[in-house]
Design a protein around this motif. Structure first.
Motif, PDB file in Angstrom:
ATOM      1  N   UNK A 169      29.389  43.401  31.610  1.00 23.48           N
ATOM      2  CA  UNK A 169      28.186  43.984  30.997  1.00 23.48           C
ATOM      3  C   UNK A 169      26.942  43.188  31.391  1.00 23.48           C
ATOM      4  N   UNK A 170      27.066  41.874  31.408  1.00 25.04           N
ATOM      5  CA  UNK A 170      25.918  41.043  31.778  1.00 25.04           C
ATOM      6  C   UNK A 170      25.472  41.374  33.202  1.00 25.04           C
ATOM      7  N   UNK A 172      25.866  44.090  34.775  1.00 28.35           N
ATOM      8  CA  UNK A 172      25.257  45.414  34.874  1.00 28.35           C
ATOM      9  C   UNK A 172      23.863  45.414  34.255  1.00 28.35           C
ATOM     10  N   UNK A 173      23.598  44.495  33.324  1.00 27.56           N
ATOM     11  CA  UNK A 173      22.251  44.359  32.758  1.00 27.56           C
ATOM     12  C   UNK A 173      21.292  43.745  33.760  1.00 27.56           C
ATOM     13  N   UNK A 174      21.695  42.668  34.400  1.00 24.84           N
ATOM     14  CA  UNK A 174      20.808  41.934  35.296  1.00 24.84           C
ATOM     15  C   UNK A 174      21.641  41.090  36.267  1.00 24.84           C
ATOM     16  N   UNK A 177      20.285  37.463  37.001  1.00 26.76           N
ATOM     17  CA  UNK A 177      20.539  36.529  35.899  1.00 26.76           C
ATOM     18  C   UNK A 177      22.023  36.187  35.828  1.00 26.76           C
ATOM     19  N   UNK A 178      22.878  37.155  36.118  1.00 29.24           N
ATOM     20  CA  UNK A 178      24.321  36.883  36.097  1.00 29.24           C
ATOM     21  C   UNK A 178      24.684  35.851  37.170  1.00 29.24           C
TER      22      UNK A 178
ATOM     23  N   UNK B  87      14.673  31.766  34.757  1.00 29.29           N
ATOM     24  CA  UNK B  87      13.954  32.553  35.752  1.00 29.29           C
ATOM     25  C   UNK B  87      12.633  33.110  35.239  1.00 29.29           C
ATOM     26  N   UNK B  90      12.046  35.694  32.205  1.00 26.63           N
ATOM     27  CA  UNK B  90      13.131  35.457  31.231  1.00 26.63           C
ATOM     28  C   UNK B  90      14.476  36.038  31.613  1.00 26.63           C
ATOM     29  N   UNK B  91      14.512  37.315  31.985  1.00 29.26           N
ATOM     30  CA  UNK B  91      15.760  37.931  32.432  1.00 29.26           C
ATOM     31  C   UNK B  91      16.934  37.709  31.491  1.00 29.26           C
ATOM     32  N   UNK B  92      16.717  37.887  30.193  1.00 28.86           N
ATOM     33  CA  UNK B  92      17.863  37.817  29.280  1.00 28.86           C
ATOM     34  C   UNK B  92      18.694  39.083  29.472  1.00 28.86           C
ATOM     35  N   UNK B  93      19.966  39.025  29.079  1.00 28.64           N
ATOM     36  CA  UNK B  93      20.817  40.214  29.163  1.00 28.64           C
ATOM     37  C   UNK B  93      20.491  41.106  27.958  1.00 28.64           C
ATOM     38  N   UNK B  94      19.690  42.143  28.205  1.00 27.41           N
ATOM     39  CA  UNK B  94      19.106  42.917  27.118  1.00 27.41           C
ATOM     40  C   UNK B  94      20.111  43.606  26.209  1.00 27.41           C
ATOM     41  N   UNK B  95      21.203  44.080  26.772  1.00 30.49           N
ATOM     42  CA  UNK B  95      22.162  44.835  25.956  1.00 30.49           C
ATOM     43  C   UNK B  95      23.266  43.948  25.392  1.00 30.49           C
ATOM     44  N   UNK B  96      23.121  42.638  25.595  1.00 37.76           N
ATOM     45  CA  UNK B  96      24.047  41.707  24.960  1.00 37.76           C
ATOM     46  C   UNK B  96      23.342  41.049  23.775  1.00 37.76           C
ATOM     47  N   UNK B 104      27.471  33.616  27.881  1.00 37.91           N
ATOM     48  CA  UNK B 104      27.412  33.842  29.325  1.00 37.91           C
ATOM     49  C   UNK B 104      26.793  32.643  30.039  1.00 37.91           C
ATOM     50  N   UNK B 152      20.108  29.671  27.113  1.00 37.60           N
ATOM     51  CA  UNK B 152      21.180  30.122  27.999  1.00 37.60           C
ATOM     52  C   UNK B 152      21.315  29.181  29.196  1.00 37.60           C
TER      53      UNK B 152
END
Ligand SMILES: Nc1ncnc2c1ncn2[C@@H]1O[C@H](COP(=O)(O)OP(=O)(O)OP(=O)(O)O)[C@@H](O)[C@H]1O
Ligand SMILES: [Mg+2]
Lengths: 286, 238
Positions: A169-170, A172-174, A177-178, B87, B90-96, B104, B152
């Motif tokens: 999921x991470x 697929x979000x970005x 960033x992953x 970064x 910010x680039x946080x994982x929005x749906x997490x 993560x 993170x």
């Protein structure tokens, strides 16, 4: 009333099967942003693998799921790591062409090995029904529904609770960033495709037990999967389930009211209506 | 004997296709230091940090982390060795959720083993993240998302933290707060390379500063010895 109850129940049960058929297509688009045109062929490849195990080991088709699913996981994993990962980030067309190529290869491979004869996965289940008053429920349809539901709920839990699921999921979000947290995104994508192929395998066994199939039946299920995903919204598991119900229900109610010839037409009419009202599907993001 | 460097960037050149974005850029960061790089839009700051983290591969030149060559490595390889980038944007994982974002952050096997300990440290540093741990990251405020991005990045227990414009779009009070946290992180033994457009803010925080212009380092010195006039001239290239 009783009249309507039968197609509605059948629609509900068939909807569960449609949802598993679409599950892999939807997940892979949501995660890797690849439209896997070979998804239907992976479903049918699952049907044929099951057939092979049935003939070879004399198993009941249902048990072959336990063999076919892990094999298809490996097939998906390899397809992604050897093929799709090479063309990621190079635009929409290369992965699309690649998927198209895989589709042709799978179909011709099946034709070569299994000939163009009609096949079916036979079991005693297909004859059995449960009667509730005036309504007859096919045991096979019920089983499709229950197994389909189990796969969908299982996948949902997998994405929510496991480390790999969260990593998928991470990514697929970005993706960037992953990568920055240390994920090897190529391998994450390979796992995702493996899982999509695994769901296709389950769908393939169920489809094969329920309907006749040929080497070139894949695209037919690709279209069903597209219908489900368009109605429900790409990349949403909940959407896939609801999309499956709506498409199957529309088809069976259409057949009930206007005759069997109108089954497909009614399905597509509902699809068009949903598209007109919610272009991104019911659970899709705007 | 030579003093050990946390980071040594030695004459790197980075290209986007034909476009030459970094020209012979060199800088050094010592283990206990905060070093800042200042520059206007498009001067190459993000390009520099991305090249150190491994998102971009320099053509020529070397990047060394505690004496080990890391240029040519992918991000998942530099993270294991102790580089972590907050970064730009910010680039946080929005749906997490906030919690899942932090989990993560501890992606590498070593970090995963120490996850609960480090998570507690990050929550201590940013109590707000603990309060909001079950909230979707995309629904957090800009300042909260920035804390999350830093949190993170810390989850991998970096030896070198790279921060790309962490004050962008935030209210002055929040910026002040976040900078205080950075100094706290630094005191706990993490070297920091800071990139900013805000001259005053970053000069105040660092022990040594570099000014970049059009892909080159045009001025370097410690903040006490640099005059604001001189920095501004280099910054705007006049
Ligand atoms: N992906 C890319 N492709 C082509 N050129 C790029 C790319 N990324 C950056 N550039 C160019 O490289 C130069 C440096 O960009 P960079 O993002 O490093 O600047 P920056 O100092 O971080 O600017 P800002 O303060 O606006 O973030 C700019 O001229 C930019 O247009
Ligand atoms: Mg930048």
């Amino acid at each position: 009333m009783i009249d309507l109850a039968q197609p509605i129940i059948n629609g509900l049960l068939l909807g569960g099967l449609y949802a598993v058929i679409a599950l892999g297509l939807s997940t892979i688009f949501g995660i890797v942003r690849v439209v896997n045109l070979a998804h239907g062929d992976m479903v049918i490849l699952g049907s044929y693998l099951s057939l092979a195990f049935c003939m070879w080991l004399g198993l009941n088709p249902l048990w072959t799921i336990l063999l076919v699913a892990p094999i298809m996981f490996c097939v998906g994993f390899l397809i992604q790591s050897v093929l799709f990962n090479r063309v990621l980030g190079k635009g929409m067309e290369p992965p699309l062409l690649m998927a198209f190529g895989i589709s042709i290869i799978v179909q011709n491979f099946l034709l070569l090995v299994f000939t163009s004869d009609a096949r079916a996965l036979k079991s005693d289940l297909s004859m059995m029904t449960i009667s509730l008053g005036e309504i007859n429920i096919s045991l096979l349809y019920l089983l499709n529904f229950l197994i389909g539901l189990a796969v969908i709920l299982g996948l949902r839990q997998f994405f929510r609770k496991t480390f790999l699921g969260r990593a998928i999921r991470a990514a697929s979000d970005d993706v960037v960033a992953a990568k920055l947290v240390g994920a090897n995104t190529s391998s994450i994508y390979a796992y995702a495709m493996g899982i999509a192929a695994l769901t296709a395998a389950v769908a393939g066994v169920l489809v094969g037990m329920t309907f006749i199939f040929y080497p070139h039946t894949g695209p037919q299920y690709l279209i069903i999967a597209f219908g489900v995903v368009i109605i429900g919204g790409l990349g949403s598991i909940k959407g896939t389930l609801v999309g499956g119900f709506i498409l199957a229900m529309a088809q069976l109610l259409g057949a009930h009211f206007f005759g069997p010839g109108y089954q497909l037409l009614c399905g597509y009419m509902v699809l068009l209506i949903v598209l007109a009202i919610r272009p991104n599907g019911i659970f899709g993001k705007a | 004997m030579q003093r050990e460097l946390a980071l040594k960037v030695d004459n790197i050149n980075v290209f986007y296709g034909e476009f030459h974005a970094l020209w012979d850029v060199s800088l050094e960061v010592e283990p206990q230091q905060i070093i800042s790089v200042i520059g206007t839009n498009g001067s190459g700051k993000s390009t520099l940090l991305n090249a150190i983290a491994g998102l971009l591969q320099p053509r020529g030149g070397d990047v060394e982390l505690f004496g080990e060559k890391i240029s040519g490595m992918q991000p998942h390889q530099t993270v294991v060795r102790g580089v972590s980038l907050v970064p730009e944007g910010r680039r946080v994982f929005g749906r997490l959720t906030v919690y899942e974002n932090l989990i993560m952050g501890a992606y590498t096997p070593r970090a995963r083993k120490r996850r609960s300990t480090v998570l507690r440290m990050v929550y201590d540093l940013f109590p707000r993240l603990h309060e909001r741990r079950n909230q979707l990251a995309s629904t957090m405020s800009g300042g909260e998302q920035q804390m999350l991005a830093i949190g993170r990045a810390l989850m991998s227990e970096p030896k070198l933290l790279l921060c790309d414009e962490i004050s962008l779009g935030l209210a002055p009070l929040i910026i002040k707060d976040i900078y205080k946290k950075l100094e706290e992180i630094n005191r706990q033994g993490v070297a920091i390379l800071l990139v900013e457009q805000d001259i005053n803010r970053s000069l105040k925080a660092c022990q040594y500063a570099h000014v970049m212009l059009e892909g080159k380092v045009v001025l370097s010195g410690n903040p006490a010895s640099l005059t604001l006039e001189e920095v501004k001239r280099a910054y705007f290239g006049v």
